[in-house]
Design a protein around this motif. Structure first.
Motif, PDB file in Angstrom:
ATOM      1  N   ILE A 170       0.842  -1.199   0.000  1.00 43.42           N
ATOM      2  CA  ILE A 170       0.000   0.000   0.000  1.00 43.42           C
ATOM      3  C   ILE A 170       0.880   1.253   0.000  1.00 43.42           C
ATOM      4  O   ILE A 170       0.366   2.366   0.011  1.00 43.42           O
ATOM      5  N   ALA A 171       2.189   1.047  -0.005  1.00 41.29           N
ATOM      6  CA  ALA A 171       3.127   2.179  -0.083  1.00 41.29           C
ATOM      7  C   ALA A 171       3.352   2.531  -1.546  1.00 41.29           C
ATOM      8  O   ALA A 171       4.374   2.198  -2.150  1.00 41.29           O
ATOM      9  N   ARG A 172       2.370   3.181  -2.117  1.00 35.33           N
ATOM     10  CA  ARG A 172       2.422   3.563  -3.529  1.00 35.33           C
ATOM     11  C   ARG A 172       2.227   5.068  -3.670  1.00 35.33           C
ATOM     12  O   ARG A 172       1.629   5.706  -2.818  1.00 35.33           O
ATOM     13  N   ALA A 173       2.727   5.583  -4.791  1.00 35.20           N
ATOM     14  CA  ALA A 173       2.510   7.000  -5.091  1.00 35.20           C
ATOM     15  C   ALA A 173       2.115   7.164  -6.556  1.00 35.20           C
ATOM     16  O   ALA A 173       2.375   8.194  -7.170  1.00 35.20           O
ATOM     17  N   ASN A 174       1.476   6.136  -7.098  1.00 32.92           N
ATOM     18  CA  ASN A 174       1.097   6.156  -8.517  1.00 32.92           C
ATOM     19  C   ASN A 174      -0.324   6.680  -8.718  1.00 32.92           C
ATOM     20  O   ASN A 174      -1.103   6.153  -9.499  1.00 32.92           O
ATOM     21  N   PHE A 175      -0.643   7.731  -7.970  1.00 29.97           N
ATOM     22  CA  PHE A 175      -1.963   8.355  -8.082  1.00 29.97           C
ATOM     23  C   PHE A 175      -1.819   9.840  -7.765  1.00 29.97           C
ATOM     24  O   PHE A 175      -0.850  10.267  -7.136  1.00 29.97           O
ATOM     25  N   PRO A 176      -2.787  10.641  -8.226  1.00 33.35           N
ATOM     26  CA  PRO A 176      -2.743  12.083  -7.915  1.00 33.35           C
ATOM     27  C   PRO A 176      -2.780  12.272  -6.390  1.00 33.35           C
ATOM     28  O   PRO A 176      -3.328  11.427  -5.678  1.00 33.35           O
ATOM     29  N   GLY A 181       9.805   2.347  -1.698  1.00 34.16           N
ATOM     30  CA  GLY A 181       9.130   2.975  -0.576  1.00 34.16           C
ATOM     31  C   GLY A 181       8.885   2.000   0.562  1.00 34.16           C
ATOM     32  O   GLY A 181       8.377   0.900   0.340  1.00 34.16           O
ATOM     33  N   GLY A 182       9.241   2.390   1.776  1.00 35.08           N
ATOM     34  CA  GLY A 182       9.081   1.526   2.939  1.00 35.08           C
ATOM     35  C   GLY A 182      10.301   0.693   3.251  1.00 35.08           C
ATOM     36  O   GLY A 182      10.359   0.033   4.292  1.00 35.08           O
TER      37      GLY A 182
END
Length: 375
Positions: free
Chosen positions: A63-69, A126-127
């Protein structure tokens, strides 16, 4: 009439020749300029979300993602790429300084057997931490030992592509950047019930971090790395997520103390290795001091807000929630030190890399990155 036609033909011919030579001149100049600007053959990046360029996009359960606005709002194309930032992060800026393309995430490249890894790649996630298991909150990441293991696979492919001698030469001149340790500090100082707290006193814990780091660093050296850019852990106790835990919004000095202990040990280890390892050269960047300067003297560096997150939600510091699609975000992003509850803005990262690349010895020791690549 024949003479006139002949003259016109000659003029056209001469014009075409002039255009051709002009075009060749421009191409030659651009080619030379590109070659001159390329200060290292490749950049290999290891670390956590501070330099993740999209590896976590390819992990199925994290859930450590940044592939969204709203991540990526200021990145070229204005779309999220997996960077935990409003724009470029430290890995991107370092690549620019070296005259290289932005690093690509390893997990997006390994599926294609024809990919050329000799120009560099990023393994950051990430993480991730120096220890395995620092990402328990986020369920999945690529810890440092796995990142180094992936590089071993890449090293084999580079040898296949270039031959042993050329591969060794390329790797020895390439830049190996490591930005990691923040999540290990968060794991220890995150709460009084943290499982990491059972690993001893702050001094013992920092020593354990250092021992684990040295093991992975030595593997990279054995794989052929010779020029290393090592970022110390920042004053992580001053990020919005840590400040928000205190009613007075002050920094978590315990976490900052833990980071400073580890950094001192890290610098000492690098000084030792320079005496012991043949051809080993390094830049140690004092991220702790430089980032603390941005926080404590924001106006000096062009910032107006150094406590609150630009993108987030709830609370005085916008630090109750991560930067999510439904979050609000500031319009004056270049005025903020922090993009979200943990990560710096593009503007802050630019200053950090500028200082690492050409800054004074008190921040980049014993040489800055520009000096390192010239050795």
């Amino acid at each position: 009439m024949k003479k006139m036609a002949s003259s016109i033909h000659v003029v056209k011919h001469n014009l075409l020749l002039q255009m051709f030579y002009s075009l060749m001149f421009i191409i030659t100049i651009n080619f030379k300029s590109t070659r001159a600007d390329k200060l290292a053959p490749a950049l290999f990046v290891f670390g956590d979300s501070l330099v993740d360029v999209g590896n976590n996009n390819h992990l199925p359960f994290t859930i450590a993602r940044a592939n969204f606005p709203h991540n990526g709002i200021d990145f070229p194309g204005h779309k999220p790429t997996g960077r935990f930032s409003n724009g470029k992060n430290a890995a991107d800026f370092l690549a620019e300084k070296l005259g290289l393309e932005y690093p690509l995430p390893y997990l997006s490249m390994r599926q294609n057997k024809n990919n050329n890894f000799s120009s560099g790649v990023s393994f950051a996630s990430g993480g991730a931490g120096i220890f395995n298991g620092t990402d328990q909150l986020y369920r999945q990441s690529i810890p440092l030992d796995k990142q180094v293991e992936y590089f071993g696979t890449v090293q084999e492919k580079i040898v296949q592509q270039l031959g042993l001698q050329q591969a060794q030469k390329t790797l020895s001149k390439s830049v190996f950047t490591i930005v990691i340790g923040s999540n290990d500090i968060f794991g220890y100082y995150g709460s009084s019930t943290s499982s990491q707290m059972k690993k001893g006193t702050p001094l013992q814990y920092a020593a354990s971090m250092l021992l684990a780091f040295k093991g992975q660093f030595k593997r990279l050296y054995d794989y052929g790395g010779r020029k290393f850019v090592i970022f110390g852990v920042a004053a992580v106790g001053c990020c919005p997520a840590q400040r928000d835990r205190n009613k007075t919004e002050v920094c978590n000095e315990a976490a900052n103390f833990g980071a400073s202990i580890y950094n001192k040990g890290l610098l000492s280890a690098l000084q030792y290795y320079q005496k012991q390892l043949k051809d080993f050269q390094y830049t140690y960047f004092d991220t702790y001091t430089v980032f603390l300067n941005l926080i404590e003297q924001p106006a000096t560096y062009g910032f107006k807000e150094s406590k609150a997150a630009c993108c987030g939600g709830l609370g005085n510091l916008h630090a109750k929630l991560a930067c999510l699609p439904f979050s609000t975000y500031c319009s004056n992003r270049s005025d903020h030190v922090f993009w979200d509850l943990y990560h710096p803005t593009e503007a802050a990262d630019r200053i950090i890399v500028d200082t690492a690349f050409s800054g004074p010895r008190k921040y980049a020791f014993p040489v800055n990155v520009q000096q390192l690549v010239s050795i």
